[in-house]
Scaffold this motif. Structure first.
Motif, PDB file in Angstrom:
ATOM      1  N   VAL A 172      -4.049  -5.547   1.752  1.00  0.00           N
ATOM      2  CA  VAL A 172      -3.071  -6.335   2.511  1.00  0.00           C
ATOM      3  C   VAL A 172      -2.011  -6.901   1.563  1.00  0.00           C
ATOM      4  O   VAL A 172      -0.804  -6.802   1.829  1.00  0.00           O
ATOM      5  N   ILE A 173      -2.445  -7.465   0.454  1.00  0.00           N
ATOM      6  CA  ILE A 173      -1.515  -8.020  -0.531  1.00  0.00           C
ATOM      7  C   ILE A 173      -0.594  -6.923  -1.060  1.00  0.00           C
ATOM      8  O   ILE A 173       0.628  -7.091  -1.137  1.00  0.00           O
ATOM      9  N   GLY A 174      -1.186  -5.784  -1.407  1.00  0.00           N
ATOM     10  CA  GLY A 174      -0.413  -4.688  -1.974  1.00  0.00           C
ATOM     11  C   GLY A 174       0.647  -4.152  -1.025  1.00  0.00           C
ATOM     12  O   GLY A 174       1.792  -3.911  -1.435  1.00  0.00           O
ATOM     13  N   LEU A 175       0.291  -3.968   0.239  1.00  0.00           N
ATOM     14  CA  LEU A 175       1.279  -3.469   1.210  1.00  0.00           C
ATOM     15  C   LEU A 175       2.396  -4.476   1.431  1.00  0.00           C
ATOM     16  O   LEU A 175       3.573  -4.099   1.518  1.00  0.00           O
ATOM     17  N   ASP A 176       2.050  -5.746   1.517  1.00  0.00           N
ATOM     18  CA  ASP A 176       3.100  -6.752   1.702  1.00  0.00           C
ATOM     19  C   ASP A 176       3.995  -6.847   0.471  1.00  0.00           C
ATOM     20  O   ASP A 176       5.204  -7.034   0.598  1.00  0.00           O
ATOM     21  N   CYS A 177       3.415  -6.688  -0.716  1.00  0.00           N
ATOM     22  CA  CYS A 177       4.246  -6.683  -1.931  1.00  0.00           C
ATOM     23  C   CYS A 177       5.204  -5.497  -1.929  1.00  0.00           C
ATOM     24  O   CYS A 177       6.359  -5.628  -2.352  1.00  0.00           O
ATOM     25  N   GLU A 178       4.752  -4.361  -1.440  1.00  0.00           N
ATOM     26  CA  GLU A 178       5.651  -3.205  -1.338  1.00  0.00           C
ATOM     27  C   GLU A 178       6.755  -3.464  -0.323  1.00  0.00           C
ATOM     28  O   GLU A 178       7.907  -3.081  -0.538  1.00  0.00           O
ATOM     29  N   MET A 179       6.416  -4.104   0.788  1.00  0.00           N
ATOM     30  CA  MET A 179       7.441  -4.432   1.783  1.00  0.00           C
ATOM     31  C   MET A 179       8.454  -5.424   1.216  1.00  0.00           C
ATOM     32  O   MET A 179       9.606  -5.445   1.630  1.00  0.00           O
ATOM     33  N   LEU A 180       8.026  -6.223   0.264  1.00  0.00           N
ATOM     34  CA  LEU A 180       8.924  -7.172  -0.393  1.00  0.00           C
ATOM     35  C   LEU A 180       9.802  -6.478  -1.439  1.00  0.00           C
ATOM     36  O   LEU A 180      10.748  -7.069  -1.945  1.00  0.00           O
ATOM     37  N   GLU A 204      -5.001   3.319  -2.769  1.00  0.00           N
ATOM     38  CA  GLU A 204      -6.052   2.810  -3.653  1.00  0.00           C
ATOM     39  C   GLU A 204      -5.485   2.136  -4.899  1.00  0.00           C
ATOM     40  O   GLU A 204      -6.116   1.249  -5.467  1.00  0.00           O
ATOM     41  N   MET A 205      -4.289   2.518  -5.309  1.00  0.00           N
ATOM     42  CA  MET A 205      -3.695   1.946  -6.525  1.00  0.00           C
ATOM     43  C   MET A 205      -3.584   0.423  -6.422  1.00  0.00           C
ATOM     44  O   MET A 205      -3.978  -0.293  -7.331  1.00  0.00           O
ATOM     45  N   GLN A 206      -3.047  -0.079  -5.300  1.00  0.00           N
ATOM     46  CA  GLN A 206      -2.889  -1.524  -5.118  1.00  0.00           C
ATOM     47  C   GLN A 206      -4.251  -2.223  -5.038  1.00  0.00           C
ATOM     48  O   GLN A 206      -4.377  -3.390  -5.399  1.00  0.00           O
ATOM     49  N   VAL A 207      -5.245  -1.499  -4.554  1.00  0.00           N
ATOM     50  CA  VAL A 207      -6.582  -2.072  -4.420  1.00  0.00           C
ATOM     51  C   VAL A 207      -7.285  -2.123  -5.772  1.00  0.00           C
ATOM     52  O   VAL A 207      -7.798  -3.168  -6.189  1.00  0.00           O
ATOM     53  N   ASP A 208      -7.285  -1.016  -6.478  1.00  0.00           N
ATOM     54  CA  ASP A 208      -8.029  -0.928  -7.730  1.00  0.00           C
ATOM     55  C   ASP A 208      -7.484  -1.866  -8.803  1.00  0.00           C
ATOM     56  O   ASP A 208      -8.248  -2.392  -9.609  1.00  0.00           O
ATOM     57  N   VAL A 209      -6.191  -2.096  -8.788  1.00  0.00           N
ATOM     58  CA  VAL A 209      -5.603  -2.968  -9.803  1.00  0.00           C
ATOM     59  C   VAL A 209      -6.085  -4.418  -9.646  1.00  0.00           C
ATOM     60  O   VAL A 209      -6.090  -5.178 -10.603  1.00  0.00           O
ATOM     61  N   ARG A 210      -6.545  -4.794  -8.454  1.00  0.00           N
ATOM     62  CA  ARG A 210      -7.032  -6.160  -8.199  1.00  0.00           C
ATOM     63  C   ARG A 210      -8.558  -6.236  -8.110  1.00  0.00           C
ATOM     64  O   ARG A 210      -9.102  -7.286  -7.804  1.00  0.00           O
ATOM     65  N   SER A 229      -5.026 -17.237  -4.037  1.00  0.00           N
ATOM     66  CA  SER A 229      -3.703 -17.751  -4.412  1.00  0.00           C
ATOM     67  C   SER A 229      -2.646 -16.657  -4.342  1.00  0.00           C
ATOM     68  O   SER A 229      -1.513 -16.914  -3.913  1.00  0.00           O
ATOM     69  N   GLU A 230      -2.995 -15.413  -4.711  1.00  0.00           N
ATOM     70  CA  GLU A 230      -2.019 -14.323  -4.590  1.00  0.00           C
ATOM     71  C   GLU A 230      -1.720 -14.023  -3.124  1.00  0.00           C
ATOM     72  O   GLU A 230      -0.565 -13.777  -2.753  1.00  0.00           O
ATOM     73  N   LEU A 231      -2.746 -14.076  -2.274  1.00  0.00           N
ATOM     74  CA  LEU A 231      -2.524 -13.874  -0.841  1.00  0.00           C
ATOM     75  C   LEU A 231      -1.600 -14.953  -0.296  1.00  0.00           C
ATOM     76  O   LEU A 231      -0.630 -14.655   0.413  1.00  0.00           O
ATOM     77  N   GLU A 232      -1.864 -16.193  -0.638  1.00  0.00           N
ATOM     78  CA  GLU A 232      -1.040 -17.306  -0.163  1.00  0.00           C
ATOM     79  C   GLU A 232       0.413 -17.161  -0.624  1.00  0.00           C
ATOM     80  O   GLU A 232       1.343 -17.330   0.164  1.00  0.00           O
ATOM     81  N   TYR A 233       0.611 -16.824  -1.892  1.00  0.00           N
ATOM     82  CA  TYR A 233       1.955 -16.665  -2.439  1.00  0.00           C
ATOM     83  C   TYR A 233       2.683 -15.495  -1.765  1.00  0.00           C
ATOM     84  O   TYR A 233       3.867 -15.594  -1.413  1.00  0.00           O
ATOM     85  N   THR A 234       1.974 -14.390  -1.544  1.00  0.00           N
ATOM     86  CA  THR A 234       2.572 -13.224  -0.894  1.00  0.00           C
ATOM     87  C   THR A 234       2.952 -13.547   0.541  1.00  0.00           C
ATOM     88  O   THR A 234       4.016 -13.136   1.018  1.00  0.00           O
ATOM     89  N   VAL A 235       2.114 -14.294   1.243  1.00  0.00           N
ATOM     90  CA  VAL A 235       2.406 -14.678   2.629  1.00  0.00           C
ATOM     91  C   VAL A 235       3.664 -15.547   2.685  1.00  0.00           C
ATOM     92  O   VAL A 235       4.520 -15.354   3.553  1.00  0.00           O
TER      93      VAL A 235
END
Length: 170
Positions: free
Chosen positions: A51-59, A84-90, A100-106
């Motif tokens: 979820v974080i990774g996709l939203d970061c890409e949309m940003l 998987e790239m966005q997932v594996d990196v975290r 905190s990353e989820l909150e900041y991304t939101v």
């Protein structure tokens, strides 16, 4: 500027979903982040990373430079490798880092959605040269008459590497 009225229900649905995810994961202790989910090969941490990774890409954030391990049994094609790239990196982030990353991304994504004013009916050349709604990058340009138009920048071949075609073996 404000969100186009036809997009408001989608933004509301995103907000509702992301708040529900945040409420679910905030009270989790470290061990619960590693629980399996119905998604093959993914834990709770991995789903939130997705979820974080996709939203970061949309940003428009750059994709992480990361090499996937070869032993991921659930990754069988290029699309899955991309996700998987966005997932594996975290995968080794702690629970506080994840929340905190989820909150900041939101916060950033909410701001982006609030300031979006493009007409969703307008079509642009999206990634890989396909036509898509104007959520892709459209740049304002000036015509010779001095009026401002929105033109769609097609990604250059240098920025978008082409994947090799799979060939069938005889």
């Amino acid at each position: 500027m404000s969100l186009h009225p036809t997009l408001q229900p989608y933004a509301d649905a995103w907000t509702h979903s992301i708040e529900a995810i945040s409420e679910l994961v905030t009270p989790l202790v470290e061990g619960e982040w590693n629980r399996r989910t119905p998604c093959p090969g993914w834990s709770v941490r991995d789903v939130v990373s997705h979820v974080i990774g996709l939203d970061c890409e949309m940003l428009g954030d750059p994709r992480p430079i990361h090499t996937l391990p070869r032993d991921l049994f659930h990754v069988t094609n290029d699309s899955q490798r991309y996700m998987e790239m966005q997932v594996d990196v975290r995968r080794h982030h702690t629970a506080p880092e994840m929340t905190s990353e989820l909150e900041y991304t939101v916060i950033r994504r909410n701001r982006q959605l609030r300031n979006e004013s493009r007409d969703p009916a307008r079509r642009c050349a999206a990634r890989w040269g396909r036509s898509s709604p104007s959520r892709s990058r459209c740049a304002p340009t000036r015509s010779t008459s001095g009026s401002t138009n929105r033109t769609c920048a097609r990604p250059s071949a240098a920025r978008q590497p082409r994947l090799p075609r799979r060939t069938r073996r005889p």
